[in-house]
Design an enzyme around this catalytic site. Sequence first.
Site, mmCIF file in Angstrom:
data_model
loop_
_atom_site.group_PDB
_atom_site.id
_atom_site.type_symbol
_atom_site.label_atom_id
_atom_site.label_comp_id
_atom_site.label_asym_id
_atom_site.label_seq_id
_atom_site.Cartn_x
_atom_site.Cartn_y
_atom_site.Cartn_z
ATOM 1 N N LYS A 18 7.940 4.654 16.970
ATOM 2 C CA LYS A 18 6.552 5.075 17.193
ATOM 3 C C LYS A 18 5.682 3.893 16.981
ATOM 4 O O LYS A 18 4.504 4.037 17.487
ATOM 5 C CB LYS A 18 6.220 6.328 16.464
ATOM 6 N N SER B 292 0.778 -1.160 -0.222
ATOM 7 C CA SER B 292 0.074 0.152 0.105
ATOM 8 C C SER B 292 0.707 1.348 -0.021
ATOM 9 O O SER B 292 0.614 2.314 -0.735
ATOM 10 C CB SER B 292 -1.039 -0.094 1.163
ATOM 11 N N GLY C 282 7.600 10.384 7.928
ATOM 12 C CA GLY C 282 6.607 11.533 8.352
ATOM 13 C C GLY C 282 5.279 10.865 8.557
ATOM 14 O O GLY C 282 4.761 9.690 8.132
ATOM 15 N N SER D 186 -3.801 2.951 11.155
ATOM 16 C CA SER D 186 -2.384 2.400 11.439
ATOM 17 C C SER D 186 -2.858 1.101 11.897
ATOM 18 O O SER D 186 -3.530 0.541 12.840
ATOM 19 C CB SER D 186 -2.138 3.145 12.793
ATOM 20 N N ARG D 187 -1.926 0.012 11.055
ATOM 21 C CA ARG D 187 -1.833 -1.174 11.430
ATOM 22 C C ARG D 187 -1.400 -1.427 12.946
ATOM 23 O O ARG D 187 -1.819 -2.566 13.397
ATOM 24 C CB ARG D 187 -0.987 -1.941 10.408
ATOM 25 N N LYS E 258 10.221 1.639 7.587
ATOM 26 C CA LYS E 258 10.513 1.873 8.822
ATOM 27 C C LYS E 258 10.674 0.916 9.568
ATOM 28 O O LYS E 258 9.825 0.025 9.531
ATOM 29 C CB LYS E 258 9.107 2.572 9.427
#
Length: 333
Positions: free
Chosen positions: A192, A13, A137, A255-256, A108
Site C-alpha cells: 500500500k 516515531s 493496520g 503519510s510519508r 512494513k
Amino acid sequence: MSQPPVAVLGAGSWGTALAMHLARQGHRVRLWGRDPEAMAAMAEANCNTRYLPDAPFPPGLEPTADLDAALRESSCWLVVVPSQAFREMLQKLAPYRDDARVLVWATKGLEEHSGQWLHQVVAEEMGVNFPCAVISGPSFAKEVARGLPTALTVASTTPGVAERVAEWFHGERMRVYLSDDVLGVQLGGAFKNVLAIAAGISDGLGFGANARAALITRGLAELMRLGDAAGARRETLMGLSGLGDLVLTCTDDQSRNRRLGLALGRGESLDAALAAIGQAVEGARTARMAVSKAAELGVDMPICHQVHRVLYVGHSAIEAVGELLGRDQKPEF
C-alpha cells in the site's frame, strides 16, 4: 510480582508511539534506540524530541541505548526498525532468544536485497518455531501517541501468540483483531505504500478526487492479484491491514509515502523530496520489490510499475499518468 517488561526496538516515531501506548496499558516498557545522545535527550525531556515533541511519555516508559538492558528479562520484543535494518536487528536478538519470549514486528516492507517477506527473515534468523507475530493496520504515529482511537490486526501462525499479543495492545483506545494470515497482513502493509506514492503523485499534479479514488480502487485490485498469486487470503486484503491501511495512507498527508508522491507530482526530484521528509519512506524501497514480485509471480501491477519508473527509470509523473490512461480497455473484474 510485576510483569516482565516489553522491549520496543526502534525509537522512531512509530516505535515511540507504540511504546507509549503499551506504557499506558500498564506495561513496563524499555524503548531502545541506537543513538545514545538521542536516547539521553528523550529521557531528559520525557518525550521523543525529534519526532513527537508534543507527546510526553507516560509513566513506565524508559528510553535506553543499552540493548542488553532493554532485552534483559523482557517478555516481548517489538521490532519497529526500517525493513533494511530488520535482519541486523534480529541477529542482535538471537543470543537472547528462548521459548518464553515473543517476537512481534511492526515494520512494513520486504527485505530489499533478497526480496524476502519479513516472516521468512524471522524464520532464518530465529528459527521456524520461534513464537512470533506481525502487527499492522491503518495507523499514524502521532494519533497513537495522542491516544486517539485506532484498530490494528495482529497475525501469527503460532497457537496462542496472536491472542497474547492482542491482550498487550488492546485497550480503551485501541482495538486489536486476530488473524493467522501472516503473509496477507504483511502484503497489504508493504505494498500500500507504493500505491500511496501514486496517489500523492496524482494529487501533486492537481488531478483531484476522482483520480485519487480510481487509484485507490485499482490499486486494491493490484494488491488482490498479488495476494492471490502469493497465497494470501482475499479477506485479509479487504481488512484493516489491506484496504484500511491503503485508504489511510493514500488520503492523509501524515503519510510519508503520500508526501513523497506529492513532491514528485509537483516536480521535485526524488533526492530532494526524501531529504525534506527526513525519515524512512518505505514505499520508495518497496517499489522495486513490487516490480520484482510481479515478475516473479506473473502478476499485472501497472500502477506499481509506473511508480517504479518515476522513481528509478527517469519517467516524469505526467508520462506515467499517460501510460496508465493509455492502456488497452479490459473488463473491470
